[in-house]
Design a protein around this motif. Sequence first.
Motif, PDB file in Angstrom:
ATOM      1  N   PRO A   1     -30.835  18.189  -0.549  1.00  0.00           N
ATOM      2  CA  PRO A   1     -29.949  17.318   0.232  1.00  0.00           C
ATOM      3  C   PRO A   1     -29.930  15.883  -0.329  1.00  0.00           C
ATOM      4  O   PRO A   1     -30.979  15.252  -0.425  1.00  0.00           O
ATOM      5  N   LEU A   2     -28.747  15.409  -0.732  1.00  0.00           N
ATOM      6  CA  LEU A   2     -28.611  14.012  -1.179  1.00  0.00           C
ATOM      7  C   LEU A   2     -28.262  13.128   0.020  1.00  0.00           C
ATOM      8  O   LEU A   2     -28.554  11.942   0.039  1.00  0.00           O
ATOM      9  N   THR A   3     -27.554  13.712   0.995  1.00  0.00           N
ATOM     10  CA  THR A   3     -27.389  13.091   2.308  1.00  0.00           C
ATOM     11  C   THR A   3     -27.621  14.239   3.284  1.00  0.00           C
ATOM     12  O   THR A   3     -27.351  15.396   2.955  1.00  0.00           O
ATOM     13  N   ASP A   4     -28.137  13.921   4.456  1.00  0.00           N
ATOM     14  CA  ASP A   4     -28.531  14.989   5.375  1.00  0.00           C
ATOM     15  C   ASP A   4     -28.050  14.653   6.783  1.00  0.00           C
ATOM     16  O   ASP A   4     -28.501  13.674   7.383  1.00  0.00           O
ATOM     17  N   GLY A   5     -27.150  15.443   7.321  1.00  0.00           N
ATOM     18  CA  GLY A   5     -26.542  15.122   8.618  1.00  0.00           C
ATOM     19  C   GLY A   5     -27.139  15.846   9.792  1.00  0.00           C
ATOM     20  O   GLY A   5     -26.577  15.845  10.880  1.00  0.00           O
ATOM     21  N   ARG A   6     -28.303  16.476   9.586  1.00  0.00           N
ATOM     22  CA  ARG A   6     -28.829  17.340  10.650  1.00  0.00           C
ATOM     23  C   ARG A   6     -29.293  16.589  11.893  1.00  0.00           C
ATOM     24  O   ARG A   6     -29.134  17.078  12.988  1.00  0.00           O
ATOM     25  N   ASP A   7     -29.860  15.410  11.690  1.00  0.00           N
ATOM     26  CA  ASP A   7     -30.455  14.737  12.861  1.00  0.00           C
ATOM     27  C   ASP A   7     -29.642  13.539  13.297  1.00  0.00           C
ATOM     28  O   ASP A   7     -30.191  12.551  13.795  1.00  0.00           O
ATOM     29  N   LEU A   8     -28.357  13.622  13.146  1.00  0.00           N
ATOM     30  CA  LEU A   8     -27.527  12.454  13.472  1.00  0.00           C
ATOM     31  C   LEU A   8     -27.455  12.224  14.985  1.00  0.00           C
ATOM     32  O   LEU A   8     -27.173  13.143  15.741  1.00  0.00           O
ATOM     33  N   ASN A   9     -27.707  10.983  15.375  1.00  0.00           N
ATOM     34  CA  ASN A   9     -27.496  10.609  16.784  1.00  0.00           C
ATOM     35  C   ASN A   9     -26.401   9.571  16.816  1.00  0.00           C
ATOM     36  O   ASN A   9     -26.495   8.554  16.142  1.00  0.00           O
ATOM     37  N   VAL A  10     -25.373   9.849  17.567  1.00  0.00           N
ATOM     38  CA  VAL A  10     -24.288   8.867  17.671  1.00  0.00           C
ATOM     39  C   VAL A  10     -24.475   8.121  18.997  1.00  0.00           C
ATOM     40  O   VAL A  10     -24.493   8.750  20.062  1.00  0.00           O
TER      41      VAL A  10
ATOM     42  N   PRO B   1     -19.146  19.656   7.860  1.00  0.00           N
ATOM     43  CA  PRO B   1     -19.206  18.583   6.870  1.00  0.00           C
ATOM     44  C   PRO B   1     -20.344  18.767   5.862  1.00  0.00           C
ATOM     45  O   PRO B   1     -21.313  18.006   5.845  1.00  0.00           O
ATOM     46  N   VAL B   2     -20.246  19.802   5.067  1.00  0.00           N
ATOM     47  CA  VAL B   2     -21.289  20.116   4.093  1.00  0.00           C
ATOM     48  C   VAL B   2     -20.638  20.347   2.732  1.00  0.00           C
ATOM     49  O   VAL B   2     -19.741  21.188   2.604  1.00  0.00           O
ATOM     50  N   LEU B   3     -21.083  19.593   1.744  1.00  0.00           N
ATOM     51  CA  LEU B   3     -20.557  19.756   0.384  1.00  0.00           C
ATOM     52  C   LEU B   3     -21.653  20.303  -0.515  1.00  0.00           C
ATOM     53  O   LEU B   3     -22.720  19.704  -0.646  1.00  0.00           O
ATOM     54  N   ASN B   4     -21.393  21.446  -1.157  1.00  0.00           N
ATOM     55  CA  ASN B   4     -22.286  21.959  -2.194  1.00  0.00           C
ATOM     56  C   ASN B   4     -21.979  21.245  -3.494  1.00  0.00           C
ATOM     57  O   ASN B   4     -20.796  21.021  -3.802  1.00  0.00           O
ATOM     58  N   VAL B   5     -23.011  20.943  -4.257  1.00  0.00           N
ATOM     59  CA  VAL B   5     -22.770  20.453  -5.618  1.00  0.00           C
ATOM     60  C   VAL B   5     -23.448  21.412  -6.587  1.00  0.00           C
ATOM     61  O   VAL B   5     -24.651  21.648  -6.489  1.00  0.00           O
TER      62      VAL B   5
ATOM     63  N   THR C   1     -23.095  15.941   4.835  1.00  0.00           N
ATOM     64  CA  THR C   1     -24.270  16.423   4.089  1.00  0.00           C
ATOM     65  C   THR C   1     -23.852  16.859   2.689  1.00  0.00           C
ATOM     66  O   THR C   1     -22.896  17.630   2.539  1.00  0.00           O
ATOM     67  N   ILE C   2     -24.576  16.346   1.697  1.00  0.00           N
ATOM     68  CA  ILE C   2     -24.323  16.799   0.317  1.00  0.00           C
ATOM     69  C   ILE C   2     -25.555  17.562  -0.148  1.00  0.00           C
ATOM     70  O   ILE C   2     -26.674  17.038  -0.131  1.00  0.00           O
ATOM     71  N   LEU C   3     -25.339  18.792  -0.563  1.00  0.00           N
ATOM     72  CA  LEU C   3     -26.437  19.615  -1.077  1.00  0.00           C
ATOM     73  C   LEU C   3     -26.285  19.750  -2.579  1.00  0.00           C
ATOM     74  O   LEU C   3     -25.331  20.384  -3.062  1.00  0.00           O
TER      75      LEU C   3
END
Length: 497
Positions: free
Chosen positions: A350-359, A390-394, A371-373
Amino acid sequence: MNTLQPCPLFINGEWVTVKSGATTPVHNPSDGAVIAETPLCEADVIDQAVAAAAAAFPRWSETPPVDRARLLFRLKNMLEDHFEELAQGVTQEHGKTLTEARGDVRRGLENIEFACGIPSLLMGQSLENVARGIDCDSIRQPLGVVAGIAPFNFPAMVPLWMWPLAIACGNTFVLKPSEKVPLSTIRITEFARQAGLPPGVLNVVHGGREAVDAILKHPTVKAISFVGSTKIAQYIQSTGIAHGKRVQAAGGAKNSVVVMPDADVGPTATGILEAAFGCAGERCMAGSTAIVVGKAAETVLPQLVDAVSKLRVGPTDRDPRAQMGAVITRQHADRVCQLITQAAGQGAKPLTDGRDLNVVGVPNGFYVGPTILDRVEPGMVTMQEEVFGPVLNVARVESLDAAIELANASPYGNGAAIFTRSGQAAREFRHRSAAGMVGINIGVPAPLAFFPFSGRHASFFGDLHLQGRDGVAFFTQQKVTTTRWFGAGEGSIWSDK
Ligand code: NAD
């Protein structure tokens, strides 16, 4: 407690409130509030809707195409007048940003504009003298009662892919919008009623599997237009065909964006960001896998990661600065997070990780951060399954050949894109891509209303696609007439000519 918005059926020109029976909640994904309850209709309701459509068919199919077009033109003007209100409604029930919701309504409107051209689109062909003194011509006639079943991710656009063109062709229609987002269809249908659509020409029913099965098996329904996930699309096609119907069934997708080392860094990073995270990744044309070739990993990727980590995620219905909204349900948010965890467990980075986002301020919203994987391999779960979030594989490869091979390994075939400055690479990619819609320096190559939405493989089941002239062919049947006129005494066995 919020007051719930009404979710009536529309049958034979009347709004019908369902007073009992099972329902399913419609949420505002931005804060998780329940805003409506969708009735889950059973076969008896489908029967009523189909009967209304069948009763309306003789008169509607005899209505001159130019009059049908005028009615759609009136509807188009009404929707333009209420454009912002419609976009706000899409944002509320779906969670996408207002800008994205405007796109959803605009693309839908373009389908009505296309359908307004029906007198030209329905024109047949003719050939004089197919044999001496004999002419031949073909005309297009409507099928009868046809039906549409829509997904949640484009509440305005996808239903408008279906019914305006179908009724323009002279058919009458039964529409089942997604039970998760029925409200935009209700608003648009009310405008259709006010525009003067005769009773029974468009009927709206609600529900899930039971309602769909009743449509699929109804003997009066001649054709079914479906858009949704692959598993259900396959089911719709096989069941619809088994019941003698014409079917077009668009399914899920997994689209690759190839980044060549010569790609323009800024526009490419922006293009990938929009393709992967636009509509929170809930698009069948989302660019969910970036295949970076050679040194593109060192140029484009850092800029992309920087831009993605600055994306503002928030409640799109109240925060005009939000650049990405919530996903459709709590269950879906949980599933997306689970897939990220699984892929990370399989070795994705994970280069960015959106799992624990609190808005802040919306603890019950259905949020997953972008999330970028990185370093994703073909066997990993996020490469195999449509994440629809919102998940991008690289994936990193060393050549255009390897990139094409990896992109084409997907069982799906909706979209594929390449970012490059090389015409030769772009041409090669277009030629060899297994996808039905290709973008060259365009991350989301979704065709407008006058072109077919031309997915392939596990992204489409059927022959004639939605939209464009394919749509006209799907909703009509041809009749070919061969004609000879006799002069006095001509053609008679008694004639000596
Ligand atoms: P879905 O398949 O869950 O639902 C689509 C429709 O099918 C809904 O109206 C739903 O009520 C009905 N349905 C659901 N389960 C059913 C069942 N078991 N039997 C009969 N009917 C059933 O899809 P969704 O989650 O609403 O939408 C997202 C999916 O749609 C994604 O896979 C996306 O890629 C796809 N999609 C494809 C295109 C395209 O053009 N290929 C466009 C938009 C969305």
